[in-house]
Scaffold this motif. Structure first.
Motif, PDB file in Angstrom:
ATOM      1  N   THR A   1       0.861  -1.183   0.000  1.00 54.25           N
ATOM      2  CA  THR A   1       0.000   0.000   0.000  1.00 54.25           C
ATOM      3  C   THR A   1       0.894   1.228   0.000  1.00 54.25           C
ATOM      4  O   THR A   1       1.854   1.314   0.776  1.00 54.25           O
ATOM      5  CB  THR A   1      -0.897   0.012   1.247  1.00 54.25           C
ATOM      6  N   ILE A   2       0.555   2.152  -0.898  1.00 50.92           N
ATOM      7  CA  ILE A   2       1.367   3.370  -1.050  1.00 50.92           C
ATOM      8  C   ILE A   2       0.475   4.569  -0.796  1.00 50.92           C
ATOM      9  O   ILE A   2      -0.590   4.694  -1.392  1.00 50.92           O
ATOM     10  CB  ILE A   2       1.959   3.425  -2.473  1.00 50.92           C
ATOM     11  N   LEU A   3       0.891   5.443   0.107  1.00 48.18           N
ATOM     12  CA  LEU A   3       0.124   6.649   0.436  1.00 48.18           C
ATOM     13  C   LEU A   3       0.889   7.877  -0.006  1.00 48.18           C
ATOM     14  O   LEU A   3       2.006   8.106   0.451  1.00 48.18           O
ATOM     15  CB  LEU A   3      -0.124   6.696   1.951  1.00 48.18           C
ATOM     16  N   LYS A   4       0.336   8.608  -0.881  1.00 46.34           N
ATOM     17  CA  LYS A   4       0.981   9.834  -1.381  1.00 46.34           C
ATOM     18  C   LYS A   4       2.452   9.582  -1.712  1.00 46.34           C
ATOM     19  O   LYS A   4       3.343  10.337  -1.325  1.00 46.34           O
ATOM     20  CB  LYS A   4       0.820  10.951  -0.350  1.00 46.34           C
ATOM     21  N   GLY A   5       2.660   8.478  -2.410  1.00 47.45           N
ATOM     22  CA  GLY A   5       4.005   8.167  -2.889  1.00 47.45           C
ATOM     23  C   GLY A   5       4.872   7.418  -1.904  1.00 47.45           C
ATOM     24  O   GLY A   5       5.998   7.022  -2.230  1.00 47.45           O
ATOM     25  N   LYS A   6       4.389   7.200  -0.713  1.00 45.17           N
ATOM     26  CA  LYS A   6       5.212   6.517   0.299  1.00 45.17           C
ATOM     27  C   LYS A   6       4.647   5.125   0.595  1.00 45.17           C
ATOM     28  O   LYS A   6       3.480   5.010   0.973  1.00 45.17           O
ATOM     29  CB  LYS A   6       5.195   7.359   1.581  1.00 45.17           C
ATOM     30  N   PRO A   7       5.436   4.090   0.438  1.00 47.21           N
ATOM     31  CA  PRO A   7       4.952   2.758   0.820  1.00 47.21           C
ATOM     32  C   PRO A   7       4.689   2.724   2.312  1.00 47.21           C
ATOM     33  O   PRO A   7       5.579   3.036   3.110  1.00 47.21           O
ATOM     34  CB  PRO A   7       6.111   1.832   0.438  1.00 47.21           C
ATOM     35  N   VAL A   8       3.493   2.399   2.680  1.00 48.36           N
ATOM     36  CA  VAL A   8       3.143   2.410   4.108  1.00 48.36           C
ATOM     37  C   VAL A   8       2.853   1.012   4.640  1.00 48.36           C
ATOM     38  O   VAL A   8       2.754   0.815   5.857  1.00 48.36           O
ATOM     39  CB  VAL A   8       1.950   3.341   4.398  1.00 48.36           C
ATOM     40  N   CYS A   9       2.707   0.058   3.750  1.00 50.85           N
ATOM     41  CA  CYS A   9       2.545  -1.308   4.213  1.00 50.85           C
ATOM     42  C   CYS A   9       3.040  -2.242   3.112  1.00 50.85           C
ATOM     43  O   CYS A   9       2.767  -2.024   1.932  1.00 50.85           O
ATOM     44  CB  CYS A   9       1.076  -1.591   4.537  1.00 50.85           C
ATOM     45  N   GLU A  10       3.767  -3.265   3.492  1.00 52.63           N
ATOM     46  CA  GLU A  10       4.253  -4.224   2.508  1.00 52.63           C
ATOM     47  C   GLU A  10       4.144  -5.609   3.108  1.00 52.63           C
ATOM     48  O   GLU A  10       4.688  -5.862   4.189  1.00 52.63           O
ATOM     49  CB  GLU A  10       5.705  -3.903   2.138  1.00 52.63           C
ATOM     50  N   GLU A  11       3.443  -6.458   2.437  1.00 47.54           N
ATOM     51  CA  GLU A  11       3.302  -7.843   2.896  1.00 47.54           C
ATOM     52  C   GLU A  11       2.889  -7.889   4.368  1.00 47.54           C
ATOM     53  O   GLU A  11       3.397  -8.693   5.151  1.00 47.54           O
ATOM     54  CB  GLU A  11       4.619  -8.603   2.702  1.00 47.54           C
ATOM     55  N   GLY A  12       2.003  -7.016   4.748  1.00 51.74           N
ATOM     56  CA  GLY A  12       1.501  -7.036   6.119  1.00 51.74           C
ATOM     57  C   GLY A  12       2.393  -6.311   7.125  1.00 51.74           C
ATOM     58  O   GLY A  12       2.028  -6.170   8.289  1.00 51.74           O
ATOM     59  N   ARG A  13       3.545  -5.877   6.693  1.00 52.11           N
ATOM     60  CA  ARG A  13       4.416  -5.109   7.602  1.00 52.11           C
ATOM     61  C   ARG A  13       4.108  -3.629   7.459  1.00 52.11           C
ATOM     62  O   ARG A  13       4.161  -3.077   6.362  1.00 52.11           O
ATOM     63  CB  ARG A  13       5.884  -5.339   7.268  1.00 52.11           C
ATOM     64  N   ILE A  14       3.840  -2.996   8.567  1.00 56.70           N
ATOM     65  CA  ILE A  14       3.529  -1.566   8.534  1.00 56.70           C
ATOM     66  C   ILE A  14       4.824  -0.777   8.372  1.00 56.70           C
ATOM     67  O   ILE A  14       5.762  -0.935   9.154  1.00 56.70           O
ATOM     68  CB  ILE A  14       2.821  -1.139   9.845  1.00 56.70           C
TER      69      ILE A  14
END
Ligand SMILES: [Zn+2]
Ligand SMILES: [Zn+2]
Ligand SMILES: [Zn+2]
Ligand SMILES: [Zn+2]
Ligand SMILES: [Zn+2]
Ligand SMILES: [Zn+2]
Ligand SMILES: [Zn+2]
Ligand SMILES: [Zn+2]
Lengths: 470, 470, 470, 470
Positions: C437-450
């Motif tokens: 998940t990417i918020l305003k260009g910043k990855p904020v969650c990857e494979e369940g890791r915040i």
């Protein structure tokens, strides 16, 4: 000298609108009085504890109808009308069918010969138009309407009878002009043929597949088409033998738009289902339930009850079409090769009223007055027999059925009086049963014993239907 | 060397779902980038103040189609596609019609010859099946679907093309097997013929009676019939050129039951009415508005808008069918004897987008995104052109129309670019107009000036419709 | 210096209308390019084999909402938005609820304090109007609409929030004037209370009876009432959390009449049934599925799918309302005395997208573009966040979710990131899962890791809804 | 000594199902015979050329009803029933209204005192429940049902009578238990109040705005709400005074779903329109047409006819509510300040049958039998008066109206027999008129001359409605 030849005393008179304790006085075959007390009649019948209802009118009956090389119908005018009176019905309206190419008038004459002197109850003829040639539509049909053959049926299926859309439109327009009531057998020919061939190719030839070959879609489509043609030509139509929700909703839709579209349904659609055609393990015994449109499922039965309650249907007829279950009928060698050759039709003229009472009135689904309307009064009004037939009041023919609402019976073939060798309602237990049938003042059946004789029944020249001329 | 052959800069890009300020970068005839700023292209087009939309796809166009002895269509592939690009349309789908008896493959070859080297815009072919013989359904049609002719039209009316119900069912079943999308012209042949003869007998032969001869009932009945056949064979269908509430409600009814029934409507059903066919005092000038189904009334127009808003219709096509208004068309000597001989069809490929924008988007009835969906994206998806055509995103062909939403124009014949000698929308004032059309990266029309050339357009081999295979 | 801070490369970009192979270029938190190839970004993310979709927008979420003495919601802005981003959602719209008597502005200020610096994703506020006093409707509400709180919810049930018809009408009229979008919780207060008391008197207090106490009739009636009030005041409304066929058909009926009535549905109505509330042998574990309106049955789920396919519903939201399953929630001592005290609401913000993908897209019920429309784009358009949020195109915030359509997962509590102690979808196996998940260009969650942090999310001042102003 | 006190000879007897030439014999106030020829009665009335129909039953009449400080109704039991018999009606069912706080039994006693010795025709009482307290619902109402007050009306509007939804549900449930038939005045209180205030604020206070303040939406919403409450509690309801298509379609929808929902309509909805309330240039004379629900438009009139034809409506009542047109009524000083103070209600008990005959039977919209059903028989069946009232057959009270179907009259105030000072049907020319009214064997009105006397009419203790107990 008495004022009355006959009085029916002590019963409860039921009409399409009223239920009253009253005696009924008869003279010269006609009802002349309905009164609290009618004494001094030449003959008195005790109807205590019984309902006195108008004799049934079955406006959809096939008797002695040719089948183009198929198995013969088991009932002629003698046996068919004998079954009718045993079941409480005093008037039947069978069909004088025009074979392609034949003249209508000639067909009617022949059919009269079939009936003359044979019938146990009164009868009129609908025509079946298979050949709407200019001379048929321009001369014969209007003339016959004038002579009392005021309704006719058209078919949207069956090789020997199907009319195409153009022919339907011509016929509808003719009906409009001569104010005949059009009855429509609504099933789509091409779709049935298409389905049939597909099933046969797949080896699905058991009687059960008769139902699969003509699903509700096919009936609904034809109903919609007939309604559209009727709307276009501005002519009222009666869609007969409606089997389930799909076609029924088309009729309701039309009625809600203010179109003059009427509906009929039959015992097979409240008492049988498609599964009956499975017989024993998909064997030929399923053929006993083969009719068209075919019985559907329990949800469809509920839909039909809704339609009966909400006034979508005006008439409840038998569509009596009595093919034998033996090798000369449902189980012919040809029929074993494909459902396509199983003759379409089942007997029902004798059981019609008992089935509707048992499943309808006795179960609280409809009232007694609705029963009378659906089995008698509305038929008389719809088909130009009113006010000669269809109710209990001064001036009507003394056609009556004495009904015991408490009598418990199980429908079975040994009780039947027609020529057919089975009843599709075998084993159906009902409460409510006809105990005496009176035709024009004469008791013609009592407790299953036939008292009448061939020739008691007469031909009825019918008037213009008020439903056709609105 | 630049990354881009072309950039369209400063405009507002509109797709079926989005509206954004963006530049569009093109290379090799395809869109390769949509970005805030695309600098350094070999050529730049300034789209400031303009909307940049996918080029229109008109999936219902008749070009160079034989008419069986009737007047010739005015547009061939050259003039018809020239008109298309002038109106903002960059892809058309005309019909390769099978004359009865002809082989499908041969028809397609001939039609290719008609088109080769002539078209100003891209094109694919729908087939028209008039002769569903075993070889057509068993071999030719499936093979042609595999070759990119993935949709075909069937007719429920017209002497030379009508299929009967059996044929429709066979064709539907075949379509199901080869996943072709079926387009249905839904009007009932027999009813129209019946009405026509009745009107002619009454001396009602002016063009206005064309509409009377095929009322909404006739279209509704055919739509219901087609839907029923589709339900029976479990195949998706597209009912084309829906004219009013009656047929539309059948489609909505089918959709609400979960059936895969799609709908198309056309400019004539939102911009014309039956009264237009009255001409001047019921004269022959009414012929200019004769098409089938005919335009209806204002209430029908409202119904069509409702259907467009509620998603009943997926596509908005022209049904461009360009007969001349002169003696070799609408006013032929034969046409003067009866509306029956007035050729059915009106031009519209050039005005389609402007009419929908003017009456729809500009009047607030639909949004810009819906406009794009109805004039381009949904056509591409429906007919297997997606994702080559129908949107603005990397990978799509650079087919674009630059649209000025503020431009006021009055539609008139002198603005038109096809071969037809009139437009039925003469005098219609609209706000919103195409100012440049770009085909595969090449500006082909600007401010009404044709920049492209015959042969710019190529044949499109289409994929299976996702609507047909769901 | 690179043109791009970030590029997402090699993926398939999916919007509400389009599906294309493209790279996405980001600068300053916003998307600046969508192109075939975007090279040279400061950071590149490899999306090969993945779908790149707009980050989810969940327009119906309850966070940190007071419950008037009932159990506390488990999620505040920190935990709730953490769950959101873990599920692929980058914007939430929770509710600033006005306790009776409180001023709206004060409520909004307090709610801002709850949210400030805590949120992992962006957020806006709907208002909840419980006290439509003249000052609220005359001043506070219009002012707040002007300040970006452009939608509000009204309740037709719940002691602390119910508005009577007069109040609803006043509020609707006010909304019309200030062009706010009205969200309606449509269940009839009096009928629920009546049913509840009747059930309690009969000793039927298990959680299962929650569903019995608010049958579809009650929801349908309220929907009809709200629609009528909206028709009377000529104001668009959004009927939220529609649970089954009855209410849905009211919305469809309204839409078919041309009324601006919109609909929302939720995961619980496609994934749960009333029987889930039976728990184990009617025990308190059924409380985990208690929400309002309650889940219905499988036929209702089918109806909801039909509505999603036919466009009856515009948005698919979670109605995340996270009560704990423990003694401070579903199993409180009071809750054991009656279903009436089981808090109404279940968690869902994290699982919303996976449930719709798994049951919808993966099963072939809806397409990917419809998925994006239902989970993101339509929310943005409906609630005035467009074109900042809701799509992938130049100018939009770079809110993205990378989705692996082939990933198989089983939903279970240990995967969840919120504060709630259970998920009602425990054990549901799905194919398709968010992997970044990417918020305003910043990855904020990857494979369940915040990867994000509280405060990454900002408040969104929203514009007028185009649906409210049409 | 004669068998008959009276015979009506030579007429045509019309019942809800039959039309026959017959004499009617009466003894002791009851019909004892219907026969071809009844000779030797003590008194003979010649009905040659006339129709002999059941005396009308008007099941919706307001007499001597308190108005909470508003203008008094002009008719008490004496004048109101005098008007009734003059119009062919022999039974009326007015309302014993419970003022809030009053006990039901006391109200009934008072109402008996109003009626005792005054009535020209028979009468029963419906109750009006305004205060559904536990003692009312638990004891008084069931006891009164047992005493023959087997139906009651509830109001969804009017300050002094409105029940909220909770109260409606309690009342419905009580009705179910004691098998009372519930009549519902379906208009939404809050919406009317909201509209009224809005209109008043805009200075729109003329009588015409009465109609604007309660549009069809408001009636439809209340009808839907009442139907939903009835469905929830499984109780039959009768929705009275239905004014147009919107509410009617809700009833039809309910009936099609198999719910026991019945409908009544009234003369004002087939003979008046909202425009009548405009008076002369929006002056106070429009007040003469103010009733609730208000008359609608011509399309609504057509819808009502459709409902009458299709069986949506069971009864046709007057809703006689006789306010004077003078300063003590429609033109009171207060009424001039706002339509809100114009008393709601118009006279109609005398003109009901003539209006329905004139616009319905004479114009071919309905048949004579339907006329009898709608004006008499169905009322008797619906409200537990059958088989004492409502038909012509042995056992029924000899309540008859002799009707001249050829008589041309123009309705005008000088022909009227009640206390009201105007008729809203002034100037309506009709063909068909009552020429003699017979109550329990006694001619009470002949050619407009009153022959009866106060006290001729007696109170009717009614049985349980079969419609309520199905
Ligand atoms: Zn038949
Ligand atoms: Zn038959
Ligand atoms: Zn066509
Ligand atoms: Zn065409
Ligand atoms: Zn809610
Ligand atoms: Zn909620
Ligand atoms: Zn009332
Ligand atoms: Zn009233």
């Amino acid at each position: 000298m008495s004022d009355y030849d006959l009085s029916i005393r002590g019963g409860t008179v039921v009409t399409a609108s009223d239920t009253v304790r009253a005696d009924v006085g008869v003279r010269g075959g006609r009802i002349v009085a309905v009164a609290e007390r009618i004494a001094g009649a030449a003959r008195e019948i005790d109807a205590s504890g019984l309902l006195v209802m108008p004799g049934g009118i079955d406006s959809h009956v096939h008797l002695a109808q040719p089948t183009f090389g198929g198995p013969k119908m088991s009932d002629d005018f003698e046996t068919g009308t004998r079954a009718a009176i045993a079941g409480g019905t005093t008037t039947v309206l069978p069909f004088a069918m025009q074979p392609r190419g034949a003249g209508l008038r000639a067909v009617v004459q022949e059919y009269h010969q079939e009936a003359d002197g044979k019938a146990y109850c009164d009868y009129g003829f609908h025509l079946i138009i298979t050949n709407p040639s200019p001379s048929v539509l321009g001369q014969e049909l209007p003339a016959l309407v004038g002579d009392g053959y005021t309704s006719f049926k058209v078919f949207m299926t069956y090789d020997d009878m199907v009319l195409n859309d153009r022919e339907l439109l011509e016929v509808f327009e003719c009906a409009r002009g001569c104010r005949a009531l059009v009855m429509v057998h609504a099933e789509g020919y091409d779709a049935i043929k298409f389905m049939t061939e597909r099933l046969e190719r797949a080896g699905k030839t058991a009687p059960y597949y008769h139902g699969v070959s003509r699903p509700e879609i096919v009936e609904r489509e034809a109903a919609h088409r007939a309604i559209s043609h009727a709307e276009l030509t501005d002519v009222p139509i009666m869609i007969v033998h409606v089997s389930g929700r799909e076609a029924m909703e088309q009729i309701r839709w039309a009625q809600n738009r203010g179109l003059k579209v009427y509906g009929e349904t039959c015992p097979q659609y409240i008492a049988l289902t498609a599964d009956d055609m499975k017989g024993l393990n998909m064997d030929e015994s399923g053929g006993k339930y083969v009719c068209s449109p075919p019985p559907r499922d329990h949800a469809s039965q509920e839909a039909i009850w809704q339609g009966l309650q909400a006034g979508v249907f005006q008439t409840f007829s038998s569509d009596h079409c009595p093919f034998m279950d033996g090798v000369d009928g449902k189980r012919s060698p040809k029929a074993k090769t494909s459902f396509k050759w199983v003759p379409n039709g089942i007997p029902g003229v004798e059981t019609r009223m008992a089935v509707l009472w048992g499943l309808g009135v006795d179960k609280g689904r409809i009232g007694m007055n609705e029963f009378v309307a659906l089995t008698s009064t509305n038929h008389a009004k719809m088909y130009g027999l009113y006010p000669q037939k269809g109710s209990i009041a001064p001036g009507f023919d003394a056609d009556l059925v004495l009904w015991d609402p408490a009598r418990k019976e199980t429908i079975r073939q040994e009780l039947m009086h027609g020529a057919c060798d089975y009843t599709p309602y075998e084993g159906l237990a009902v409460t409510g049963w006809p105990v005496m049938t009176i035709l024009k003042g004469k008791p013609v059946c009592e407790e299953g014993r036939i008292l009448g004789a061939p020739g008691d029944g007469a031909f009825l020249k019918r008037g213009i239907s008020p439903y056709a001329s609105k």
